[in-house]
Design an enzyme around this catalytic site. Structure first.
Site, PDB file in Angstrom:
ATOM      1  N   HIS A 240     -10.154  -4.871  -3.293  1.00  0.00           N
ATOM      2  CA  HIS A 240      -8.830  -5.125  -2.722  1.00  0.00           C
ATOM      3  C   HIS A 240      -8.971  -5.505  -1.265  1.00  0.00           C
ATOM      4  O   HIS A 240      -9.847  -4.998  -0.555  1.00  0.00           O
ATOM      5  CB  HIS A 240      -7.919  -3.906  -2.860  1.00  0.00           C
ATOM      6  CG  HIS A 240      -8.554  -2.627  -2.406  1.00  0.00           C
ATOM      7  ND1 HIS A 240      -9.462  -1.946  -3.180  1.00  0.00           N
ATOM      8  CD2 HIS A 240      -8.430  -1.919  -1.253  1.00  0.00           C
ATOM      9  CE1 HIS A 240      -9.869  -0.862  -2.521  1.00  0.00           C
ATOM     10  NE2 HIS A 240      -9.254  -0.834  -1.347  1.00  0.00           N
TER      11      HIS A 240
ATOM     12  N   ASP B 222       0.851  -1.188   0.000  1.00  0.00           N
ATOM     13  CA  ASP B 222       0.000   0.000   0.000  1.00  0.00           C
ATOM     14  C   ASP B 222       0.890   1.244   0.000  1.00  0.00           C
ATOM     15  O   ASP B 222       1.909   1.314   0.689  1.00  0.00           O
ATOM     16  CB  ASP B 222      -0.904  -0.008   1.242  1.00  0.00           C
ATOM     17  CG  ASP B 222      -2.050   0.992   1.122  1.00  0.00           C
ATOM     18  OD1 ASP B 222      -3.202   0.551   1.013  1.00  0.00           O
ATOM     19  OD2 ASP B 222      -1.771   2.216   1.143  1.00  0.00           O
TER      20      ASP B 222
HETATM   21  P1  AMP Z   1      -9.665   1.681   0.336  1.00  0.00           P
HETATM   22  O1  AMP Z   1      -9.815   2.944   1.127  1.00  0.00           O
HETATM   23  O2  AMP Z   1     -10.064   0.444   1.074  1.00  0.00           O
HETATM   24  O3  AMP Z   1     -10.329   1.791  -1.021  1.00  0.00           O
HETATM   25  O4  AMP Z   1      -8.118   1.499   0.108  1.00  0.00           O
HETATM   26  C1  AMP Z   1      -7.428   2.048  -0.962  1.00  0.00           C
HETATM   27  C2  AMP Z   1      -5.971   1.907  -0.618  1.00  0.00           C
HETATM   28  O5  AMP Z   1      -5.225   2.054  -1.808  1.00  0.00           O
HETATM   29  C3  AMP Z   1      -5.463   2.970   0.359  1.00  0.00           C
HETATM   30  O6  AMP Z   1      -4.938   2.313   1.508  1.00  0.00           O
HETATM   31  C4  AMP Z   1      -4.388   3.700  -0.425  1.00  0.00           C
HETATM   32  O7  AMP Z   1      -3.291   4.056   0.363  1.00  0.00           O
HETATM   33  C5  AMP Z   1      -4.023   2.677  -1.483  1.00  0.00           C
HETATM   34  N1  AMP Z   1      -3.495   3.206  -2.719  1.00  0.00           N
HETATM   35  C6  AMP Z   1      -3.970   4.216  -3.459  1.00  0.00           C
HETATM   36  N2  AMP Z   1      -3.237   4.392  -4.583  1.00  0.00           N
HETATM   37  C7  AMP Z   1      -2.261   3.441  -4.537  1.00  0.00           C
HETATM   38  C8  AMP Z   1      -1.169   3.087  -5.389  1.00  0.00           C
HETATM   39  N3  AMP Z   1      -0.928   3.727  -6.538  1.00  0.00           N
HETATM   40  N4  AMP Z   1      -0.362   2.061  -5.009  1.00  0.00           N
HETATM   41  C9  AMP Z   1      -0.584   1.403  -3.862  1.00  0.00           C
HETATM   42  N5  AMP Z   1      -1.603   1.684  -3.022  1.00  0.00           N
HETATM   43  C10 AMP Z   1      -2.421   2.685  -3.350  1.00  0.00           C
END
Ligand code: AMP
Ligand code: ZN
Length: 115
Positions: free
Chosen positions: A101, A32
């Protein structure tokens, strides 16, 4: 199926680079970007699915792969003290990326209930 405008589809295909911690034909695990614990890994199906709310019986098999990947990645990361798995779904669930995810969080003691 990949969606060309989906961030996690782009990560799955390699169009956006990441550290590919674990993968097989169905699943990819990568760190993440904004970790909430010493270990914070996202595990996704490679085929696009918005969220659990859109799942159908056709997804049963991939959900098995998703949970099996949790076990593999947790072992690989030596999360021997345990870990937290989270799937946020929809606005009330706090989902911000519209590709299913699973968060794998570890390396510290988790709290309950979550916020
Ligand atoms: P959610 O709030 O459950 O939709 O989680 C989305 C997650 O994606 C968050 O923890 C973000 O930090 C993570 N995230 C967003 N963009 C990226 C990226 N490019 N690479 C890795 N993680 C990401
Ligand atoms: Zn996607």
């Amino acid at each position: 199926m990949t969606h060309t405008d989906c961030l996690f589809c782009k990560i799955a295909t390699g169009a956006i680079p990441t550290t590919r911690l674990y993968e097989n034909d169905h699943i990819l695990a990568f760190p993440d970007l904004n970790p909430q614990a010493p270990t914070h890994i996202l595990i996704i199906p490679k085929d696009h699915l918005n969220s659990l709310a859109e799942a159908t019986s056709t997804h049963t098999e991939v959900f098995g792969h998703l949970l099996s990947a949790v076990t593999e990645v947790a072992r690989q990361q030596h999360l021997d003290g345990g870990y937290r798995t989270v799937i946020n779904t929809g606005p009330d669930g706090g989902q911000t990326v519209g590709h299913l995810h699973l968060h794998l969080l570890g390396g510290r003691a988790m709290h309950w209930p979550p916020g």
